[in-house]
Design a protein around this motif. Structure first.
Motif, mmCIF file in Angstrom:
data_model
loop_
_atom_site.group_PDB
_atom_site.id
_atom_site.type_symbol
_atom_site.label_atom_id
_atom_site.label_comp_id
_atom_site.label_asym_id
_atom_site.label_seq_id
_atom_site.Cartn_x
_atom_site.Cartn_y
_atom_site.Cartn_z
ATOM 1 N N THR A 32 -7.665 -7.593 -6.484
ATOM 2 C CA THR A 32 -8.031 -6.277 -7.008
ATOM 3 C C THR A 32 -9.180 -6.453 -7.998
ATOM 4 O OG1 THR A 32 -6.391 -6.506 -8.775
ATOM 5 C CG2 THR A 32 -5.703 -5.297 -6.800
ATOM 6 N N SER B 236 0.832 -1.201 0.000
ATOM 7 C CA SER B 236 0.000 0.000 0.000
ATOM 8 C C SER B 236 0.867 1.250 0.000
ATOM 9 C CB SER B 236 -0.897 0.012 1.238
ATOM 10 O OG SER B 236 -0.104 0.126 2.413
ATOM 11 N N PRO C 125 1.611 1.970 -5.973
ATOM 12 C CA PRO C 125 1.307 0.942 -4.969
ATOM 13 C C PRO C 125 0.173 0.024 -5.401
ATOM 14 C CG PRO C 125 0.435 3.062 -4.284
ATOM 15 C CD PRO C 125 1.222 3.311 -5.536
ATOM 16 N N THR C 126 -0.029 -1.017 -4.603
ATOM 17 C CA THR C 126 -1.097 -2.006 -4.814
ATOM 18 C C THR C 126 -1.236 -2.401 -6.285
ATOM 19 O OG1 THR C 126 -2.714 -0.176 -4.702
ATOM 20 C CG2 THR C 126 -2.414 -1.518 -2.725
ATOM 21 N N ARG D 291 -6.511 -2.509 1.775
ATOM 22 C CA ARG D 291 -5.604 -1.478 1.275
ATOM 23 C C ARG D 291 -6.328 -0.503 0.346
ATOM 24 N NH1 ARG D 291 -0.087 -5.198 0.293
ATOM 25 N NH2 ARG D 291 0.218 -5.656 2.518
ATOM 26 N N GLU D 292 -7.640 -0.427 0.512
ATOM 27 C CA GLU D 292 -8.523 0.471 -0.235
ATOM 28 C C GLU D 292 -8.693 0.057 -1.699
ATOM 29 O OE1 GLU D 292 -10.455 2.768 1.029
ATOM 30 O OE2 GLU D 292 -9.665 2.362 3.020
ATOM 31 N N THR D 293 -7.596 -0.113 -2.417
ATOM 32 C CA THR D 293 -7.671 -0.517 -3.824
ATOM 33 C C THR D 293 -7.419 -2.008 -3.993
ATOM 34 O OG1 THR D 293 -5.326 -0.008 -4.089
ATOM 35 C CG2 THR D 293 -6.893 1.738 -4.628
ATOM 36 N N GLN D 294 -7.039 -2.656 -2.908
ATOM 37 C CA GLN D 294 -6.642 -4.064 -2.950
ATOM 38 C C GLN D 294 -6.875 -4.678 -1.574
ATOM 39 O OE1 GLN D 294 -2.723 -5.242 -4.793
ATOM 40 N NE2 GLN D 294 -2.166 -5.620 -2.673
ATOM 41 N N THR E 236 -6.737 6.660 -8.051
ATOM 42 C CA THR E 236 -6.873 5.548 -7.112
ATOM 43 C C THR E 236 -8.113 4.752 -7.485
ATOM 44 O OG1 THR E 236 -5.899 6.872 -5.325
ATOM 45 C CG2 THR E 236 -7.052 4.862 -4.687
ATOM 46 N N ASP F 19 -3.157 -11.291 -3.189
ATOM 47 C CA ASP F 19 -3.705 -9.961 -3.461
ATOM 48 C C ASP F 19 -4.951 -10.075 -4.327
ATOM 49 O OD1 ASP F 19 -1.540 -8.761 -2.135
ATOM 50 O OD2 ASP F 19 -0.341 -8.682 -3.970
#
Length: 213
Positions: free
Chosen positions: A148, A12, A36-37, A93-96, A55, A146
């Motif tokens: 996404t 992140s 990131p991510t 991680r917000e996006t992931q 993002t 991970d």
């Protein structure tokens, strides 16, 4: 000649700020770009601070589906949560969303020993792919998984670099330690970018120094 450097990772932006950015004591930060991510976010330095360019935030509904799928997968494969947990087991991680077998802050020797051949995680990913096929699911690091949105991986990050930095892929080189089949760096091969496979931080550091001249 000024060269641009991008860092793309499953970590992140908060991890970048803790583990990477504080070590940058000199240099021209506006020529350094952070993805990131796995490229689901992009930060660039404006000369005074890091600013977010985009993002790809997961919605609350998407996050709930992913968290629920992890819990169902744990039951199906018989995964027992460790007695000692270093940080968070499943991190937003917000996006992931990232699962780390011993926690997000586990010491490297513990992480490395848990699933060195990826067999445990590939079994988990097989179950997750059935439960939430609408998401991108891959191994990350040495003990993590991970998740996404579909289509967001390190290849996506390469295309975003090309778009936002104005550098064609033919002029880029990607340095990574997990480019083999199933690795979290493997998707970049499909972009046609020049790939340099490395085995550790010292080799990586030397190659980057050579590239930057």
């Amino acid at each position: 000649k000024v060269k641009k450097v991008s860092v793309i990772s499953g970590g992140s932006f908060a991890q970048f700020q803790r583990q990477f950015v504080p070590k940058l004591t000199e240099g021209n930060l506006p020529n350094l770009f952070l993805f990131p991510t796995c490229g689901s976010a992009f930060y660039r330095h404006n000369g005074a601070r890091w600013e977010n360019v985009y993002t790809e935030v997961l919605s609350p509904e998407e996050k709930a589906r992913i968290f629920g799928a992890f819990e169902a997968m744990f039951r199906e494969v018989g995964f027992k949560k460790p007695e000692t947990l270093y940080g968070v087991l499943i991190e937003d991680r917000e996006t992931q969303i990232t699962f780390a077998a011993h926690g997000s802050s586990a010491p490297l020797p513990i992480k490395s020993a848990w699933d060195p051949d990826r067999k445990k995680r590939l079994k988990m990913i097989g179950v997750l792919a059935r439960l939430i096929p609408e998401f991108e699911i891959r191994t990350g690091g040495t003990s993590s998984i991970d998740v996404t949105r579909k289509g967001i991986d390190k290849a996506y990050g390469i295309y975003q670099m090309e778009k936002h930095l104005g550098v064609p892929r033919t002029a880029m080189a990607f340095v990574g330690d997990d480019v083999g089949e199933g690795g979290n760096d493997h998707p970049v091969i499909a972009t046609g970018i020049s790939v340099v496979a490395v085995t550790g931080p010292e080799q990586t550091k030397q190659i980057i120094k050579d590239m930057l001249g």
